[in-house]
Write a protein that holds these residues in place. Structure first.
Motif, PDB file in Angstrom:
ATOM      1  N   ASP A 135       0.835  -1.201   0.000  1.00  0.00           N
ATOM      2  CA  ASP A 135       0.000   0.000   0.000  1.00  0.00           C
ATOM      3  C   ASP A 135       0.873   1.256   0.000  1.00  0.00           C
ATOM      4  O   ASP A 135       0.595   2.222  -0.698  1.00  0.00           O
ATOM      5  CB  ASP A 135      -0.929   0.025   1.218  1.00  0.00           C
ATOM      6  N   ARG A 136       1.932   1.226   0.786  1.00  0.00           N
ATOM      7  CA  ARG A 136       2.827   2.370   0.887  1.00  0.00           C
ATOM      8  C   ARG A 136       3.501   2.653  -0.449  1.00  0.00           C
ATOM      9  O   ARG A 136       3.564   3.789  -0.898  1.00  0.00           O
ATOM     10  CB  ARG A 136       3.883   2.141   1.963  1.00  0.00           C
ATOM     11  N   ALA A 137       3.995   1.627  -1.114  1.00  0.00           N
ATOM     12  CA  ALA A 137       4.678   1.812  -2.400  1.00  0.00           C
ATOM     13  C   ALA A 137       3.743   2.448  -3.418  1.00  0.00           C
ATOM     14  O   ALA A 137       4.136   3.359  -4.156  1.00  0.00           O
ATOM     15  CB  ALA A 137       5.197   0.476  -2.913  1.00  0.00           C
ATOM     16  N   LEU A 138       2.516   2.007  -3.448  1.00  0.00           N
ATOM     17  CA  LEU A 138       1.531   2.560  -4.376  1.00  0.00           C
ATOM     18  C   LEU A 138       1.241   4.023  -4.045  1.00  0.00           C
ATOM     19  O   LEU A 138       1.242   4.885  -4.928  1.00  0.00           O
ATOM     20  CB  LEU A 138       0.241   1.735  -4.327  1.00  0.00           C
ATOM     21  N   LEU A 139       1.019   4.316  -2.777  1.00  0.00           N
ATOM     22  CA  LEU A 139       0.723   5.685  -2.367  1.00  0.00           C
ATOM     23  C   LEU A 139       1.902   6.616  -2.659  1.00  0.00           C
ATOM     24  O   LEU A 139       1.720   7.745  -3.101  1.00  0.00           O
ATOM     25  CB  LEU A 139       0.359   5.727  -0.878  1.00  0.00           C
ATOM     26  N   GLU A 140       3.131   6.149  -2.447  1.00  0.00           N
ATOM     27  CA  GLU A 140       4.318   6.948  -2.773  1.00  0.00           C
ATOM     28  C   GLU A 140       4.333   7.326  -4.245  1.00  0.00           C
ATOM     29  O   GLU A 140       4.562   8.486  -4.599  1.00  0.00           O
ATOM     30  CB  GLU A 140       5.596   6.156  -2.482  1.00  0.00           C
ATOM     31  N   LEU A 141       4.114   6.346  -5.095  1.00  0.00           N
ATOM     32  CA  LEU A 141       4.185   6.594  -6.531  1.00  0.00           C
ATOM     33  C   LEU A 141       3.120   7.577  -6.999  1.00  0.00           C
ATOM     34  O   LEU A 141       3.362   8.414  -7.867  1.00  0.00           O
ATOM     35  CB  LEU A 141       4.079   5.278  -7.301  1.00  0.00           C
ATOM     36  N   VAL A 142       1.929   7.520  -6.406  1.00  0.00           N
ATOM     37  CA  VAL A 142       0.835   8.402  -6.824  1.00  0.00           C
ATOM     38  C   VAL A 142       0.928   9.761  -6.142  1.00  0.00           C
ATOM     39  O   VAL A 142       0.941  10.803  -6.802  1.00  0.00           O
ATOM     40  CB  VAL A 142      -0.539   7.741  -6.551  1.00  0.00           C
ATOM     41  N   ALA A 143       1.007   9.772  -4.820  1.00  0.00           N
ATOM     42  CA  ALA A 143       0.926  11.029  -4.078  1.00  0.00           C
ATOM     43  C   ALA A 143       2.230  11.810  -4.069  1.00  0.00           C
ATOM     44  O   ALA A 143       2.221  13.029  -4.114  1.00  0.00           O
ATOM     45  CB  ALA A 143       0.485  10.747  -2.637  1.00  0.00           C
ATOM     46  N   VAL A 144       3.341  11.121  -4.000  1.00  0.00           N
ATOM     47  CA  VAL A 144       4.619  11.815  -3.886  1.00  0.00           C
ATOM     48  C   VAL A 144       5.279  12.008  -5.249  1.00  0.00           C
ATOM     49  O   VAL A 144       5.784  13.075  -5.569  1.00  0.00           O
ATOM     50  CB  VAL A 144       5.564  11.063  -2.918  1.00  0.00           C
ATOM     51  N   ASP A 145       5.248  10.971  -6.079  1.00  0.00           N
ATOM     52  CA  ASP A 145       5.956  11.038  -7.357  1.00  0.00           C
ATOM     53  C   ASP A 145       5.084  11.496  -8.520  1.00  0.00           C
ATOM     54  O   ASP A 145       5.584  11.719  -9.617  1.00  0.00           O
ATOM     55  CB  ASP A 145       6.585   9.677  -7.681  1.00  0.00           C
ATOM     56  N   LEU A 147       2.641   9.982 -10.259  1.00  0.00           N
ATOM     57  CA  LEU A 147       2.165   9.069 -11.293  1.00  0.00           C
ATOM     58  C   LEU A 147       0.655   8.900 -11.177  1.00  0.00           C
ATOM     59  O   LEU A 147       0.074   9.073 -10.103  1.00  0.00           O
ATOM     60  CB  LEU A 147       2.834   7.696 -11.166  1.00  0.00           C
ATOM     61  N   SER A 148       0.026   8.532 -12.263  1.00  0.00           N
ATOM     62  CA  SER A 148      -1.400   8.205 -12.211  1.00  0.00           C
ATOM     63  C   SER A 148      -1.524   6.824 -11.558  1.00  0.00           C
ATOM     64  O   SER A 148      -0.560   6.045 -11.551  1.00  0.00           O
ATOM     65  CB  SER A 148      -1.981   8.166 -13.620  1.00  0.00           C
ATOM     66  N   PRO A 149      -2.703   6.489 -11.036  1.00  0.00           N
ATOM     67  CA  PRO A 149      -2.870   5.147 -10.478  1.00  0.00           C
ATOM     68  C   PRO A 149      -2.569   4.052 -11.516  1.00  0.00           C
ATOM     69  O   PRO A 149      -1.989   3.024 -11.175  1.00  0.00           O
ATOM     70  CB  PRO A 149      -4.336   5.124 -10.037  1.00  0.00           C
ATOM     71  N   ALA A 150      -2.906   4.291 -12.774  1.00  0.00           N
ATOM     72  CA  ALA A 150      -2.623   3.299 -13.820  1.00  0.00           C
ATOM     73  C   ALA A 150      -1.119   3.133 -14.017  1.00  0.00           C
ATOM     74  O   ALA A 150      -0.618   2.010 -14.146  1.00  0.00           O
ATOM     75  CB  ALA A 150      -3.288   3.702 -15.128  1.00  0.00           C
ATOM     76  N   GLU A 151      -0.381   4.255 -14.029  1.00  0.00           N
ATOM     77  CA  GLU A 151       1.074   4.165 -14.187  1.00  0.00           C
ATOM     78  C   GLU A 151       1.713   3.494 -12.973  1.00  0.00           C
ATOM     79  O   GLU A 151       2.627   2.672 -13.114  1.00  0.00           O
ATOM     80  CB  GLU A 151       1.677   5.557 -14.382  1.00  0.00           C
ATOM     81  N   ALA A 152       1.225   3.827 -11.780  1.00  0.00           N
ATOM     82  CA  ALA A 152       1.760   3.206 -10.569  1.00  0.00           C
ATOM     83  C   ALA A 152       1.486   1.705 -10.578  1.00  0.00           C
ATOM     84  O   ALA A 152       2.338   0.914 -10.167  1.00  0.00           O
ATOM     85  CB  ALA A 152       1.151   3.862  -9.327  1.00  0.00           C
ATOM     86  N   ALA A 153       0.317   1.315 -11.053  1.00  0.00           N
ATOM     87  CA  ALA A 153       0.004  -0.112 -11.155  1.00  0.00           C
ATOM     88  C   ALA A 153       0.998  -0.797 -12.080  1.00  0.00           C
ATOM     89  O   ALA A 153       1.477  -1.904 -11.782  1.00  0.00           O
ATOM     90  CB  ALA A 153      -1.426  -0.307 -11.663  1.00  0.00           C
ATOM     91  N   ALA A 154       1.341  -0.141 -13.186  1.00  0.00           N
ATOM     92  CA  ALA A 154       2.309  -0.722 -14.120  1.00  0.00           C
ATOM     93  C   ALA A 154       3.684  -0.855 -13.473  1.00  0.00           C
ATOM     94  O   ALA A 154       4.361  -1.874 -13.638  1.00  0.00           O
ATOM     95  CB  ALA A 154       2.396   0.124 -15.391  1.00  0.00           C
ATOM     96  N   VAL A 155       4.107   0.163 -12.703  1.00  0.00           N
ATOM     97  CA  VAL A 155       5.401   0.117 -12.024  1.00  0.00           C
ATOM     98  C   VAL A 155       5.454  -1.079 -11.072  1.00  0.00           C
ATOM     99  O   VAL A 155       6.449  -1.792 -10.991  1.00  0.00           O
ATOM    100  CB  VAL A 155       5.670   1.426 -11.244  1.00  0.00           C
ATOM    101  N   LEU A 156       4.350  -1.287 -10.349  1.00  0.00           N
ATOM    102  CA  LEU A 156       4.310  -2.342  -9.327  1.00  0.00           C
ATOM    103  C   LEU A 156       3.887  -3.708  -9.881  1.00  0.00           C
ATOM    104  O   LEU A 156       3.888  -4.691  -9.150  1.00  0.00           O
ATOM    105  CB  LEU A 156       3.378  -1.924  -8.188  1.00  0.00           C
ATOM    106  N   GLY A 157       3.471  -3.741 -11.147  1.00  0.00           N
ATOM    107  CA  GLY A 157       3.072  -5.007 -11.753  1.00  0.00           C
ATOM    108  C   GLY A 157       1.752  -5.551 -11.218  1.00  0.00           C
ATOM    109  O   GLY A 157       1.603  -6.766 -11.068  1.00  0.00           O
ATOM    110  N   ILE A 158       0.818  -4.630 -10.924  1.00  0.00           N
ATOM    111  CA  ILE A 158      -0.495  -5.063 -10.435  1.00  0.00           C
ATOM    112  C   ILE A 158      -1.584  -4.515 -11.361  1.00  0.00           C
ATOM    113  O   ILE A 158      -1.326  -3.622 -12.164  1.00  0.00           O
ATOM    114  CB  ILE A 158      -0.751  -4.603  -8.976  1.00  0.00           C
TER     115      ILE A 158
END
Length: 188
Positions: A135-145, A147-158
């Motif tokens: 959850d933290r990794a996803l929130l970091e990518l969206v809120a801090v970095d 990225l869109s939720p779709a891009e963050a999903a791609a980064v995390l492979g989900i």
């Protein structure tokens, strides 16, 4: 940014293409790293390591799964995690961290300014540390970095649906943490 139809394989063979890629993304990578690493020497080293890793893994970039920057953040994230694991092993073995290369005073000053500028984001990351890793990794990518939720999903492979559920759960969990909510605005 390189033309999407060529992907990133050209940067391995063509120094000019790599230079263009590097110049297009070095600032974003450095910002990503200074949010997570408070030491200017480590930021400089990790930035170099990220771009070396890019050369090794350029063939894995798939434009259909996300933007270059999302893929690059994934590479940077893996590089930071690998460095943390390596550092922990070294600390256990030697009891201290050694072997840093020297930076010029101007380089240190510039990186310290960036570290100071990113301190609100680092505070948010510290507040998010209590969240489960996924959850933290996803929130970091969206809120801090950013990225869109779709891009963050791609980064995390989900899957994107999974990302949206985890993102909602993570936001709810940190809702009461002072100083974090203003950084979260606009990430819905």
């Amino acid at each position: 940014m390189l033309p999407e139809h060529r992907g990133l394989t050209d940067i391995v063979q063509d120094p000019e293409a790599f230079e263009t890629f590097y110049r297009s993304h070095v600032e974003a990578v450095t910002r990503f790293l200074v949010r997570r690493v408070p030491d200017p020497h480590a930021v400089a080293d990790l930035t170099a390591e990220v771009f070396l890793a890019v050369l090794d893994s350029a063939h894995t970039y798939q434009p259909g799964k996300g933007s270059e920057i999302a893929w690059l953040y994934g590479v940077a994230r893996n590089t930071v995690l690998a460095e943390r694991r390596r550092s922990a092993r070294e600390m256990r073995a030697t009891g201290r961290i050694a072997g840093r290369r020297l930076l010029e005073a101007d380089d240190i000053s510039r990186l310290e300014e960036r570290i100071d500028a990113e301190s609100p984001a680092r505070r948010a990351l510290e507040a998010m540390a209590a969240l489960p890793e996924r959850d933290r990794a996803l929130l970091e990518l969206v809120a801090v970095d950013g990225l869109s939720p779709a891009e963050a999903a791609a980064v995390l492979g989900i899957r994107q649906g999974t990302a949206r559920v985890r993102l909602h759960r993570a936001r709810r969990a940190i809702q009461q943490t002072p100083g974090v909510i203003p950084l979260m605005e606009g990430t819905k």
